[in-house]
Every structure is written in structure tokens, then in C-alpha cells.
Enzyme design. Sequence first.
Site, PDB file in Angstrom:
ATOM      1  CG  HIS A  52      -1.880  -1.056   1.381  1.00 34.49           C
ATOM      2  ND1 HIS A  52      -1.942  -1.874   2.482  1.00 34.49           N
ATOM      3  CD2 HIS A  52      -2.868  -1.473   0.550  1.00 34.49           C
ATOM      4  CE1 HIS A  52      -2.924  -2.747   2.336  1.00 34.49           C
ATOM      5  NE2 HIS A  52      -3.503  -2.539   1.172  1.00 34.49           N
ATOM      6  CE  LYS A  60     -13.967  -6.868   2.967  1.00 32.26           C
ATOM      7  NZ  LYS A  60     -12.723  -6.366   2.327  1.00 32.26           N
ATOM      8  NE  ARG A 106      -2.754  -7.904  -4.253  1.00 31.49           N
ATOM      9  CZ  ARG A 106      -3.491  -8.359  -3.262  1.00 31.49           C
ATOM     10  NH1 ARG A 106      -2.971  -8.494  -2.070  1.00 31.49           N
ATOM     11  NH2 ARG A 106      -4.751  -8.683  -3.453  1.00 31.49           N
ATOM     12  CB  SER A 115      -4.069  -6.657   4.741  1.00 28.49           C
ATOM     13  OG  SER A 115      -3.702  -5.422   4.190  1.00 28.49           O
TER      14      SER A 115
END
Length: 158
Positions: free
Chosen positions: A17, A41, A90, A128
Site C-alpha cells: 500500500h 467485514k 498485484r 494484509s
Amino acid sequence: MNSAVYPGSFDPVTYGHIDIIKRAASIYDRLTVSVLNNNTKSPLFSTDERVKMLKDICRGLDNVKVDSFSGLLVDYVKNNDFNVVVRGLRAITDFEYELQMAQTNRKLYPGADTVFLTTSLEYAYLSSTTVKEVAYFGGDISQFVPEEIAKLIYDKFR
Ligand code: PNS
């Protein structure tokens, strides 16, 4: 003037990030890094904790602000006059979801475009979720997050 937002969960912020934040900050006049305040979440860190972490990380980047948002990203984008949404890509596995999100957002609000920055190769594997898992089992996360963030993560699992 281009005003960009980099939205995300940042639970927690990683070197991947940080790479995107620095590169986006060098492209756009103003960049806001914004944490999704997600009730659905169950994040490891509260929104306030994630905002504080990002503020510490972004200290010294003069054109970068840190904020949080709830609800639809397009509403937040519209209300704050952003014209660019930055997202990191990514790998090809990210692409399908990101493309769907970008196209949906553009249908809902054509006033902003999503721009993808490809993650630097050294962080292409990083997420993460994996950082949290490694930390949970007591592994070394020093290559994945700055030292001060690593401390906060280990504290959560103590
Ligand atoms: O870091 P993440 O979890 O990949 O970020 C995802 C995020 C926050 C960009 C995305 O979930 C989002 O924008 N959520 C807000 C709700 C919304 O607008 N949903 C519609 C997307 S098509």
C-alpha cells in the site's frame, strides 16, 4: 487539478500500500487515502486505528490526506469532488474483481475514472490477510510492514 482518492480496507497497511501511496502522490496534485469503515467485514483494526496508522505513515507526504468513508465509494467520490480513484493491481487474479468494481463505479458515477497502478514487483505477493496470518502464528512480518505497524499487529494477537 486532479484530485485522487486511494480507497481500501488497509487492515493493516502494508509496504505494498505504501508503495502505491507514494507513487500516486507523485502523479496527482492531491491524494486522499481513505479507509472503508466496514461494518460487514470484521477488521482486526478499528477504522480510527487504521486512519491513525495511515496518518503516521503519510506524515511528510505534503499532498496526502487520510480520511475514512462509509457507504458507496461513488457517493464519497462525488461528495468530495475526486476525479480519480487509484487502485493497486498485484496480479491477474486481482484484475477481474477490480475491473468489475471500476466499471460498476463508472456506470454509477461517470465523473471519476479508476486508474490502476501495478504494484512494484517486490510487493506483488503481499496482502494484509497473509500478513495477519503470519503474525497470528508468531512469524516474522518485518519484510511486509513497517516496524511500528508490526508492533501493533503483534499486540492484537497477544
Ligand atoms: O482494500 P480493499 O478491501 O480491496 O478495498 C475495497 C474497497 C474499499 C475499495 C471497496 O470494497 C469499496 O469501494 N467499498 C465501498 C462500497 C462500494 O462502493 N461498493 C461497490 C463497489 S462496485
